[in-house]
Design an enzyme around this catalytic site. Structure first.
Site, short mmCIF file in Angstrom:
data_model
loop_
_atom_site.label_atom_id
_atom_site.label_comp_id
_atom_site.label_asym_id
_atom_site.label_seq_id
_atom_site.Cartn_x
_atom_site.Cartn_y
_atom_site.Cartn_z
N GLN A 21 0.72 -1.31 0.10
CA GLN A 21 -0.20 0.12 0.00
C GLN A 21 0.85 1.26 -0.03
O GLN A 21 2.10 1.28 0.01
CB GLN A 21 -1.02 0.27 1.16
CG GLN A 21 -0.20 0.08 2.69
CD GLN A 21 -1.43 0.12 3.84
OE1 GLN A 21 -2.22 -0.61 3.67
NE2 GLN A 21 -0.88 0.77 4.79
N ILE A 23 3.10 4.52 -0.52
CA ILE A 23 4.22 4.89 -1.41
C ILE A 23 4.95 3.89 -1.96
O ILE A 23 5.20 3.56 -3.25
CB ILE A 23 5.38 5.79 -0.51
CG1 ILE A 23 4.65 6.92 -0.01
CG2 ILE A 23 6.58 6.00 -1.48
CD1 ILE A 23 5.55 7.75 0.91
N TYR A 152 10.63 8.45 15.50
CA TYR A 152 10.75 8.29 14.02
C TYR A 152 12.03 9.17 13.61
O TYR A 152 12.62 8.85 12.78
CB TYR A 152 9.44 8.97 13.84
CG TYR A 152 9.10 8.88 12.22
CD1 TYR A 152 9.04 7.40 11.49
CD2 TYR A 152 9.03 9.87 11.61
CE1 TYR A 152 8.61 7.71 10.24
CE2 TYR A 152 8.63 9.82 10.05
CZ TYR A 152 8.61 8.92 9.65
OH TYR A 152 8.16 8.65 8.18
N VAL A 185 2.54 12.50 3.27
CA VAL A 185 1.75 11.82 2.00
C VAL A 185 0.80 11.06 2.35
O VAL A 185 0.46 10.40 3.37
CB VAL A 185 3.03 10.66 1.64
CG1 VAL A 185 2.43 10.35 0.14
CG2 VAL A 185 4.23 11.69 1.15
#
Ligand code: NAD
Length: 248
Positions: A21, A23, A152, A185
């Site tokens: 799924q 990118i 992250y 995104v």
């Protein structure tokens, strides 16, 4: 060269992780459209089942945390000209809200899994004197400070470091290793994060407003950059920011 718009990967074999799924999927489709034989891999077999039969795409279930499975797949494929290390996980919170276990998991998935995949494909690329490695980082990293993204950002900064190191050591042998640093995104996991914030529309509007371009990016826009890097012959060791002007 057949001159396919966006890049020509005719005769090339591409391996994409997290291609079920978002990118990764958009990039697998872009590589296939450019003529590559694409191995679209993901931990989620149900997502891969939806891609079966698409032209140029072969699907394989692959957990990138399983280094034995990564090595076995590369051995099965036999030749990887393009590796797109796309798998990654987002952790929300500051340094004080992160546990060792969360940091270890993100380090393993966001950084060490990329290293292991690169180790698996690199000897063949060096033998052929040609290869493109694309690593998924983020602007949230050493590029930009973003609140509540400690784990992250720290791990995605690691991706930038490993990318530059691999490039420095192997660019002279024909390997172009680059990193992509997207802003926000549209993807299933982004939508999950927006839903978890309570008011989906309000959260989505706030995320869109971060980008001066005034909207969230689409996976296909990142895939176009991945395709460029899969075919580009004179860029190496760089971070490629694609963020609607967020960091400009
Ligand atoms: P996503 O998060 O919606 O999907 C991730 C995919 O990874 C899923 O299909 C999932 O099954 C797969 N996956 C999870 N663990 C795996 C494992 N151990 N092995 C193999 N596959 C696994 O997709 P996305 O949002 O497009 O994110 C893809 C990459 O782009 C990630 O590395 C992410 O950090 C990065 N990124 C995303 C954004 C964004 O805003 N969406 C921004 C910057 C960077």
């Amino acid at each position: 060269m057949s001159g396919k718009p966006g890049g020509d990967l005719t005769g090339k074999v591409a391996l994409v992780t997290a291609a079920g799924q978002g990118i990764g999927k958009a990039s697998a489709l872009a590589f296939a459209s450019a003529g590559a034989e694409v191995y679209a891999t993901d931990i989620n077999a149900d997502l891969l089942a939806q891609m079966e039969g698409l032209p140029g795409i072969a699907t394989r279930r692959l957990d990138v945390l399983d280094s034995g499975a990564v090595e076995a797949l590369v051995a099965e494929v036999g030749r990887v000209d393009v590796l797109f290390n796309c798998a990654g996980v987002v952790h929300n919170g500051t340094i004080l809200e992160s546990t060792d276990a969360e940091l270890d998991f993100a380090w393993d998935l966001n950084v060490k899994a990329q290293i292991r995949a690169i180790k698996a494909v690199l000897p063949g690329m060096v033998e052929r004197g040609d290869g493109a490695i694309i690593n998924m980082a983020s602007v949230a990293s050493s590029v930009k400070s973003v609140a509540n993204r400690f784990v992250y950002s720290a791990t995605k900064a690691g991706v930038i470091g490993l990318t530059k190191s691999v490039s420095a050591d192997f660019v002279g042998l024909g390997i172009r290793c680059n990193a992509i640093c997207p802003g926000t995104v549209e993807s299933p996991s982004l939508q999950d994060r927006l839903r978890a914030m309570g008011d989906f529309e309000e959260a989505r509007a706030a995320f869109a407003a971060r980008q001066p371009i005034g909207r969230i990016g689409q996976p296909e826009e990142i895939a176009a950059l991945a395709l460029h890097l899969a075919t580009a012959t004179y860029t190496a060791g760089q971070i490629h920011v694609i963020d609607g002007g967020w960091t400009a």
